[in-house]
Design an enzyme around this catalytic site. Structure first.
Site, mmCIF file in Angstrom:
data_model
loop_
_atom_site.group_PDB
_atom_site.id
_atom_site.type_symbol
_atom_site.label_atom_id
_atom_site.label_comp_id
_atom_site.label_asym_id
_atom_site.label_seq_id
_atom_site.Cartn_x
_atom_site.Cartn_y
_atom_site.Cartn_z
ATOM 1 N N LYS A 117 -14.789 8.072 -3.668
ATOM 2 C CA LYS A 117 -16.061 8.385 -2.991
ATOM 3 C C LYS A 117 -16.578 9.747 -3.434
ATOM 4 O O LYS A 117 -17.778 9.935 -3.640
ATOM 5 C CB LYS A 117 -15.872 8.377 -1.465
ATOM 6 C CG LYS A 117 -15.433 7.033 -0.929
ATOM 7 C CD LYS A 117 -14.908 7.133 0.499
ATOM 8 C CE LYS A 117 -14.128 5.868 0.846
ATOM 9 N NZ LYS A 117 -13.326 6.003 2.068
ATOM 10 N N THR B 217 -8.521 6.584 -1.840
ATOM 11 C CA THR B 217 -9.834 5.965 -2.053
ATOM 12 C C THR B 217 -10.943 6.983 -1.852
ATOM 13 O O THR B 217 -12.031 6.834 -2.393
ATOM 14 C CB THR B 217 -10.043 4.770 -1.103
ATOM 15 O OG1 THR B 217 -9.540 5.121 0.180
ATOM 16 C CG2 THR B 217 -9.347 3.534 -1.610
ATOM 17 N N HIS C 282 0.795 -1.228 0.000
ATOM 18 C CA HIS C 282 0.000 0.000 0.000
ATOM 19 C C HIS C 282 0.826 1.276 0.000
ATOM 20 O O HIS C 282 0.272 2.356 0.176
ATOM 21 C CB HIS C 282 -0.923 0.046 1.215
ATOM 22 C CG HIS C 282 -1.984 -0.999 1.211
ATOM 23 N ND1 HIS C 282 -3.230 -0.795 0.662
ATOM 24 C CD2 HIS C 282 -1.988 -2.262 1.670
ATOM 25 C CE1 HIS C 282 -3.959 -1.883 0.802
ATOM 26 N NE2 HIS C 282 -3.225 -2.789 1.409
ATOM 27 N N LYS D 291 -8.278 13.883 4.735
ATOM 28 C CA LYS D 291 -7.399 12.723 4.723
ATOM 29 C C LYS D 291 -6.408 12.905 5.851
ATOM 30 O O LYS D 291 -6.332 13.990 6.443
ATOM 31 C CB LYS D 291 -6.671 12.587 3.378
ATOM 32 C CG LYS D 291 -6.090 13.915 2.833
ATOM 33 C CD LYS D 291 -5.495 13.771 1.444
ATOM 34 C CE LYS D 291 -6.499 13.870 0.321
ATOM 35 N NZ LYS D 291 -6.712 12.650 -0.432
ATOM 36 N N ARG D 292 -5.649 11.850 6.165
ATOM 37 C CA ARG D 292 -4.629 12.008 7.190
ATOM 38 C C ARG D 292 -3.711 13.181 6.822
ATOM 39 O O ARG D 292 -3.464 13.438 5.647
ATOM 40 C CB ARG D 292 -3.811 10.721 7.321
ATOM 41 C CG ARG D 292 -4.563 9.605 7.988
ATOM 42 C CD ARG D 292 -4.930 9.954 9.413
ATOM 43 N NE ARG D 292 -3.764 9.958 10.253
ATOM 44 C CZ ARG D 292 -3.501 9.038 11.185
ATOM 45 N NH1 ARG D 292 -4.355 8.060 11.414
ATOM 46 N NH2 ARG D 292 -2.409 9.116 11.921
ATOM 47 N N LYS E 108 0.920 14.566 1.303
ATOM 48 C CA LYS E 108 -0.431 14.882 0.823
ATOM 49 C C LYS E 108 -0.628 16.386 0.594
ATOM 50 O O LYS E 108 -1.614 16.827 0.041
ATOM 51 C CB LYS E 108 -1.478 14.347 1.804
ATOM 52 C CG LYS E 108 -1.494 12.818 1.900
ATOM 53 C CD LYS E 108 -2.521 12.343 2.910
ATOM 54 C CE LYS E 108 -2.424 10.864 3.245
ATOM 55 N NZ LYS E 108 -3.132 9.998 2.287
HETATM 56 C C1 NBG Z 1 -2.581 3.682 2.046
HETATM 57 C C2 NBG Z 1 -2.190 4.615 0.923
HETATM 58 C C3 NBG Z 1 -3.394 5.096 0.139
HETATM 59 C C4 NBG Z 1 -4.227 3.905 -0.292
HETATM 60 C C5 NBG Z 1 -4.560 3.040 0.898
HETATM 61 C C6 NBG Z 1 -5.344 1.816 0.522
HETATM 62 C C7 NBG Z 1 -1.124 2.914 3.866
HETATM 63 C C8 NBG Z 1 0.148 2.241 4.222
HETATM 64 N N1 NBG Z 1 -1.374 3.097 2.578
HETATM 65 O O1 NBG Z 1 -2.990 5.820 -0.973
HETATM 66 O O2 NBG Z 1 -1.480 5.700 1.445
HETATM 67 O O3 NBG Z 1 -5.402 4.322 -0.916
HETATM 68 O O4 NBG Z 1 -3.374 2.623 1.547
HETATM 69 O O5 NBG Z 1 -4.690 1.069 -0.432
HETATM 70 O O6 NBG Z 1 -1.887 3.252 4.730
#
Ligand code: NBG
Length: 846
Positions: free
Chosen positions: A666, A662, A359, A551-552, A557
């Site tokens: 949405k 993701t 990920h 988002k976080r 980001k």
């Molecule tokens: C996160 C990514 C996102 C991705 C999600 C789901 C982790 C390690 N990765 O970009 O930063 O959409 O995983 O795949 O949290």
């Protein structure tokens, strides 16, 4: 047990009232809205359990192959509405409750939001479960039942303050405690070698043992009987008392032991895409994988004939990132040490059963555990890791004789400095398939961090672009849009087959349809305005452009770029004449997201946003032209309010850093335009909706390295555009408060250290923002483009993603659990098996 609970109005009312009296022990004179929620949930739970039991029995009878999704995080969000929607009982319950004097929507708000995940990775796991259930795949989610989920974020004086999220405070009607499903988990100890019929065997002994106990949350599919389990493990003491200290009179020491065991699953680590490397975290990981693998093996052994070679035909395990990678080692341990298979047979079985999803390519997120820690905590596992590495490096040596570069890049053990185990290498070596989560991300895996692995095993690598469930993100979050689709398409089939939305293309030229779409957005915006007033005490103008970044908080980001642009915009408004102001598009810029508690730069960005908001929102010259809001405690349930109200959403990571994203999916599903870089799934969203329906800007991935090089070699006064330098000056001069910290944020990019290219991309970002304004001045055009986003979002349904995993990775076919024989309103149990199913069942029995 041979009949189902009724679902007519009276039956539903009776069941709610029954739970008020017998589950909650309340009287009619003494119960609150919360009690109503509880009674309602128990009533829904009863119905879930019926389907759940049918499903488990059926899959057992069919000897189904199952997919096991192992994840340290499941961000499932609230359960009630989702369950009602998937069981098709929302309307029935709404009516039933009305007579009892309650509004269903108000009861939804009584539910806590189980937040057992950090962000995208955990939410993805939850969307996947919904799709697995909906598409009738025999499957399980395995995770940890943390006592404390991700912290609650409060904002005090503009700073993030964390407070513990004790989500179980009011009980949890959605889980079933399984007192009969418990496994022993060992930590520490030593490995003894014994000789058994001429074979050397390893026995792991001593140390501490605790128990992992299962808690099941039934996950219903949409419009199907199939209801799968999310099985979460909680740690318990192995025995009630440590009898030795009890007998020596140390009663309190005995209790202390008990608490120590429970501590293991007490709290979720709040790091998103960074690796904390703490012993307790390793314990959590091992607890999850050991309990899950024991459970999987036990289920496999219930088959009449024990044939270990059939294991990969019945079991597929998906590792959600490397966090559960020790499952590979644990299964080997079980097969070799307990089931007494030889090493090579065991290894064959393992490498056919596991798959791994990566990920992130961020180096700080790649897990590595120090060899000394693993040796202390899991001595037998370290031996097995060395064994795997030995077998693997032998192959490397065969393929690339004496190529030390290859050997050291591919080795599971990193030798430089303190020896470390690279969990990604372990996962790749132990898996049949490895996948990235968006096209661009998978390409990066193949060409950068896993290049050597790709060269060695090109067929191991696959792409599976992420997706999100349209049940929660459209059907639940945006009921008005769902109703419009139902009406125009003539049924709710689109919920299961999002490609049906293609049929709406022709409606974009129908002014009536466009108008309705706009009205829905306005209603959602009003709901959002109301919520913002309540939670943030800010009044937003419903006619302003709702511009959202949730988002976080992370440097990659680039929330920083967004807020710096807000300042730039503010300065422009301040300088403009009354005439010019008339042309300015009013904007409400809303941020949301948590920063990891130890992530200083991210926390400072939150402070900057709040300081800027303070000045702008209180500047009477500005009025409605610009508002800035930081929405505290972004989570799944408030995302369901935020996303349907958004008109523009920002996904502006430096190209090559966001694996997929993701929420971008949405947002488009809810008819929102994206302002983004060509990163992660944005690339595929751009392809799907068309470049004319998205705002793309910024450095592209192939140029990033060059631009960084340029940044490091250029004088900051030349590197940063004038527009940005002006913003820096305002911050330095204390326009947003005389606070050293605000200066430090600027410093984090100012001196040739702009590693995420804020300065490089800023001008292009301003240009894209102007395009946004230009389009917003034409409401009809804007609406049409939003509609194109919504109806061309079908690729991003997690149903598509899960189908691809099932076909290409798991080799798994759906099995439909027979529907109850009679109609919904008179369910009579008598699950009739088809002839072939009956034969299969008989065969298994004998
Ligand atoms: C996160 C990514 C996102 C991705 C999600 C789901 C982790 C390690 N990765 O970009 O930063 O959409 O995983 O795949 O949290």
């Amino acid at each position: 047990m041979d009949s189902y609970q009724g679902s007519d109005k009276l039956a539903l009312q009776q069941s709610i009232v029954h739970h008020v009296e017998y589950t909650l022990a309340r009287t009619r004179f003494d119960f609150s809205k919360f009690h109503s929620y509880q009674a309602l949930s128990h009533s829904v739970r009863d119905r879930l359990i019926e389907a759940f039991n049918d499903t488990n029995l059926h899959f057992h009878q069919m000897d189904a192959k199952r997919i096991y999704y192992l994840s340290l995080e499941f961000l499932i969000g609230r359960c009630l509405q989702n369950a009602l929607v998937n069981l098709d009982l929302e309307e029935d319950y709404r009516e039933a409750l009305m007579d009892l004097g309650y509004k269903l929507e108000e009861l939804y708000d009584e539910e806590v939001d189980p937040a057992l995940g950090n962000g995208g990775l955990g939410r993805l796991a939850a969307c996947f479960l919904d799709s697995l259930a909906t598409l009738n795949y025999p499957s399980f989610g395995y995770g940890i039942r943390y006592t404390y989920g991700i912290f609650k974020q409060l904002i005090k004086d503009g700073y993030q303050v964390e407070s513990p999220d004790f989500w179980l405070n009011h009980g949890n009607p959605w889980e079933i405690e399984r007192l009969d499903v418990q496994y022993q988990i060992r930590f520490y100890g030593f490995v003894k070698k014994v000789w058994d019929h001429g074979v050397e065997r390893s026995v792991w002994e001593g140390g501490e043992t605790i128990m992992a106990r299962a808690y099941d949350t039934p996950i219903p599919g949409y419009n199907t009987q199939n209801t799968i389990a999310l099985r979460l493990w909680k740690s318990h003491p192995a025995s009630e008392f440590d009898f030795s200290s009890f007998n020596t009179g140390d009663y309190f020491k005995a209790l202390e032991q008990r608490q120590k065991a429970e501590y293991i699953t007490s709290v979720l680590y709040p790091n998103d895409s960074t690796d904390a490397g703490k012993e307790l975290r390793l314990k959590q990981q091992y607890l999850l994988v050991s309990a899950s693998m024991q459970d999987i093996v036990r289920r496999f052994k219930r088959r009449k004939v024990l044939d270990w070679n059939a294991f990969p035909q019945k079991v597929a395990v998906q590792l959600n990132d490397t966090h559960p990678a020790l499952a590979i080692v644990e299964l080997l341990r079980i097969l070799i040490d307990i089931e007494q298979l030889d090493n090579m047979s065991a290894w064959q079985i393992v490498t056919k059963s596991f798959n791994y999803t990566n990920h992130t390519v961020l180096p700080e997120a790649l897990e590595k555990w120090g060899v000394p820690l693993i040796e202390k905590l899991l001595p037998r596992h370290l031996e097995i890791i060395y064994l795997i590495n030995f077998l693997f490096l032998e192959k490397v040596q065969q393929k690339y004789p004496n190529n030390w570069g290859k050997l050291s890049a591919l080795s599971i053990v990193e030798e430089e400095g303190t020896k470390k185990v690279r969990m990604a290498n372990l996962s790749i070596v132990g898996s049949k398939f490895v996948n990235g989560v968006a096209k661009i991300h998978t390409e990066l895996l193949k060409t950068t961090i896993f290049k050597e692995f790709f060269e060695m095993h090109p067929n191991k690598f696959q792409n599976k672009t992420n997706g999100v469930t349209p049940r929660r993100w459209v059907r639940c979050a945006n009921p008005a849009l769902a109703a419009l689709y139902d009406r125009v398409l003539g049924s709710d089939k689109w919920v299961l087959d999002m490609e049906q939305l293609k049929q709406l293309e022709s409606h974009v030229s129908d002014p009536q349809f466009v108008r309705e779409f706009q009205m829905i957005k306005i209603e959602n915006k009003e709901r959002f305005v109301h919520w913002i007033r309540k939670t943030c005490q800010v009044d937003l103008n419903v006619d302003s452009l709702f511009d959202i970044q949730v988002k976080r908080i992370h440097e990659y980001k680039r929330q920083l770029m967004n807020i710096l642009y807000v300042i730039y915009r503010y300065l422009i408004i301040k300088e403009s004449t009354p005439e010019e102001r008339k042309r300015i598009v009013p904007r409400s810029v809303c941020f949301g997201g948590k920063a990891a508690p130890g992530y200083v730069n991210a926390k400072r960005v939150i402070k900057l946003i709040n300081s800027v908001a303070d000045v702008i929102n209180n500047d009477h010259q500005i009025g409605d032209l610009l508002k800035v809001v930081f929405m505290p405690n972004y989570n799944v349930s408030n995302a369901q309010i935020i996303i349907p109200a958004a008109e523009l959403s920002q996904h502006i990571s430096t190209a090559g850093t966001e694996a997929s994203g993701t929420s971008n999916m949405k947002f488009i599903m809810n008819g929102c335009l994206i302002l983004g870089t060509l990163d992660g799934a944005n690339v595929e969203i751009d392809e799907a909706v068309g470049r004319e329906n998205i705002f793309i800007f910024g450095t592209q991935v192939e140029d990033v390295d060059n631009m960084k090089e340029k940044m490091r070699n250029t004088d900051p006064h030349e590197y940063f555009p004038q527009e940005l330098l002006k913003v820096f000056t305002e911050i330095d001069n204390g326009r947003f408060g005389h606070n050293e910290e605000l200066k430090w944020i600027v410093d984090s990019i100012r001196y040739k250290n702009d590693n995420y290219l804020v300065g490089q991309d800023f001008k292009d970002y301003i240009k894209a923002q102007q395009q946004v304004d230009d389009l917003y001045r034409q409401p009809n055009e804007w609406a049409k483009k939003s509609i194109y986003n919504a109806i061309r979002s079908y690729k991003f349904s997690s149903d598509r993603t899960i189908y691809e995993y099932a076909e290409d990775i798991w080799q798994l076919k759906p099995i439909k659990v027979p529907e109850p024989a009679a109609q919904k309103h008179e369910r009579v149990k008598g699950v009739a098996l088809s002839k072939s199913q009956q034969e299969m069942a008989d065969k298994i029995k004998h």
